[in-house]
Design an enzyme around this catalytic site. Structure first.
Site, PDB file in Angstrom:
ATOM      1  N   ASP A   1       0.875  -1.173   0.000  1.00 30.35           N
ATOM      2  CA  ASP A   1       0.000   0.000   0.000  1.00 30.35           C
ATOM      3  C   ASP A   1       0.908   1.219   0.000  1.00 30.35           C
ATOM      4  O   ASP A   1       1.694   1.408   0.925  1.00 30.35           O
ATOM      5  CB  ASP A   1      -0.891   0.020   1.254  1.00 30.35           C
ATOM      6  CG  ASP A   1      -1.955  -1.070   1.217  1.00 30.35           C
ATOM      7  OD1 ASP A   1      -2.237  -1.604   0.125  1.00 30.35           O
ATOM      8  OD2 ASP A   1      -2.504  -1.396   2.283  1.00 30.35           O
TER       9      ASP A   1
ATOM     10  N   ASP B   1     -14.024  -4.160  -2.431  1.00 29.80           N
ATOM     11  CA  ASP B   1     -13.949  -4.013  -0.979  1.00 29.80           C
ATOM     12  C   ASP B   1     -15.358  -4.237  -0.441  1.00 29.80           C
ATOM     13  O   ASP B   1     -16.287  -3.525  -0.829  1.00 29.80           O
ATOM     14  CB  ASP B   1     -13.470  -2.610  -0.586  1.00 29.80           C
ATOM     15  CG  ASP B   1     -12.060  -2.313  -1.104  1.00 29.80           C
ATOM     16  OD1 ASP B   1     -11.284  -3.270  -1.296  1.00 29.80           O
ATOM     17  OD2 ASP B   1     -11.743  -1.128  -1.312  1.00 29.80           O
TER      18      ASP B   1
END
Lengths: 207, 257
Positions: free
Chosen positions: B17, B136
């Protein structure tokens, strides 16, 4: 110098980077005439077989002439499939046809009925195809090693198969006929095992 | 010779990330902290036997992301395994930029929820194998609700239905993150993973919640995942890639060693 053929089908930058990391001098001929400068040809590619339609008659006849003159050739993924007569993925787009057979879609079930994800995306083993009928192997390919695949269509196991991989069915994960080599997997994305295949091809093209 | 997929490895993927050129990690998508240099971490994971890398620009939908191409190029320079890049991909041109920088696949999420034609657009130009649809999802009334904008905004869709639509529009893989499990180290959401994996014919990458090697065994068996992604446990050395693969192999799951 290795001619890396750009026909707009994907992984050119990755293949160029990997060939250079293996010590090759690489150029991308603007047209088929540029192949006269080459000591070997690499035809990359990923995606839809229809993209190979960009390899027009000028490219086809030049590549065929250089192959027939004995120039080392390596087809990767789509570049390997293109060596066959054609693919069910794009029935209107003929392959080069220097290897007999038709590229077909992978099954979405195993013989025992288990579901298979298609595309076949990930790392799988390649077993060297040896014995009667299989003439030569792929230099640098290690029997049983893992290579990275991403494809939904695959080439049949014929006498040209230099390695066989199973995903529901056995298919040709590498092909070899004299100076023609092809790999269904991506040597530029297969870590050290893949780089070994590229390095051996480069060495072979020098000798 | 029995036709099978016995040589086909379960994939382990490390996620980087990235925010402003650095790797960060948070819990439940919040509280980001520094976890290192992307290219250095990528090289380390490659040496340890990771099967694939994901670079996710975690602030891309809300902040400037001009740095992303540089980060992707730096990560791609010395690795020869598949690299997927996501975060803020809003158009086919955005996808082309990260692919030019060295990505093999692009992940789309928020922009694909707003306009699913983005999936087919990228697939038409680069092939389905280059399109990863990131979903998600969080538990919601016995189902799974899809969220956009890095997990912050309910998208008004159900996860299984959205995965099916993504497949029909040309996605090559689904990257499925459980918002509930993400960063908790308590294990993957195997029910979510199995529900999506059974519903589509393309590979599903499970993400969120990995805390031990045993969690990977669970998600590849109970969860029927095709690949599993983790960040925290790899960054923190809680679990080495090789240790996870050894555990998987002991449970009869093929891995690339």
């Amino acid at each position: 110098m290795i001619a890396l053929i750009d026909y707009g089908a994907g992984n050119l930058a990755s293949v160029r980077k990997a060939l250079r990391a293996c010590g090759a001098e690489v150029f991308e001929p603007a047209g088929a005439d540029g192949l006269v400068l080459a000591s070997a040809i690499v035809l990359p590619g990923v995606g839809h077989f229809g993209a190979t339609a960009a390899l027009d008659n000028a490219w086809r006849s030049a590549i065929r002439a250089h192959i027939e003159a004995g120039m080392p050739f390596l087809g990767i993924c789509l570049g390997m499939q293109w060596l066959f007569e054609g693919s069910d993925e794009a029935p209107g787009t003929p392959g080069l046809g220097c290897l007999p057979g038709q590229v077909v879609r992978l099954p979405d079930r195993t013989e025992t009925g288990d579901r298979l994800k298609v595309p076949h995306a990930g790392w799988n083993t390649a077993r060297a195809a040896t014995g009667p009928g299989h003439e030569q192997g792929i230099p640098g390919l290690v029997d049983g090693a893992y290579y990275y695949f991403t494809h939904a269509y695959a080439a049949p196991v014929t006498s040209a198969a230099a390695a066989i991989t199973e995903y529901g069915v056995p298919f040709a994960s590498a092909v070899r006929r004299a100076n023609i080599c092809g790999v269904q997997f991506h040597p530029e994305k297969s870590g050290t095992a893949g780089l070994a295949v590229l390095r051996a091809f480069i060495e072979g093209a020098r000798s | 010779m029995t036709p099978s997929r016995d040589g086909f490895a379960r994939r382990l993927i490390a996620c980087l990330d990235v925010r402003a050129g650095r790797v960060v990690k948070g819990v439940k998508f919040e509280g980001l902290r520094d976890a290192g240099d992307p290219a250095a971490l990528a090289a380390r994971y490659d040496a340890e036997g990771i099967d694939e890398l994901v670079v996710l620009d975690v602030t891309a939908t809300i902040e400037d992301r001009l740095a992303l191409s540089r980060t992707v190029a730096a990560v791609a320079a010395n690795i020869f395994i598949p690299l997927a890049v996501g975060g803020g991909i809003r158009s086919v041109d955005d996808a082309a930029r990260v692919i030019d920088a060295g990505a093999d696949k692009v992940g789309v999420n928020t922009a694909a929820l707003a306009d699913a034609a983005l999936i087919s657009g990228i697939a038409a130009r680069f092939g389905s194998q280059a399109v990863v649809v990131a979903i998600d999802a969080r538990r919601d009334n016995g189902g799974y609700a899809v969220c956009s904008h890095a997990g912050r905004t309910p998208a008004g869709r159900e996860a299984v239905a959205w995965a099916r639509e993504a497949e029909s529009r040309g996605a090559g893989e689904i990257l499925l993150t459980s918002i509930d499990a993400d960063g908790t180290l308590q294990g993957f959401d195997c029910a979510l993973t199995a529900a999506v994996s059974d519903a589509v014919g393309i590979p599903v990458i499970a993400s969120g919640g990995a805390g031990s090697a045993a969690h990977f065994v669970e998600v590849f068996t109970t969860g029927r995942a095709d690949a599993a992604l983790a960040a925290t446990i790899f960054h923190d050395d809680t679990c080495r890639v090789r240790a996870v693969k050894d555990t998987l192999r002991r449970h009869g799951l093929p891995v690339r060693l």
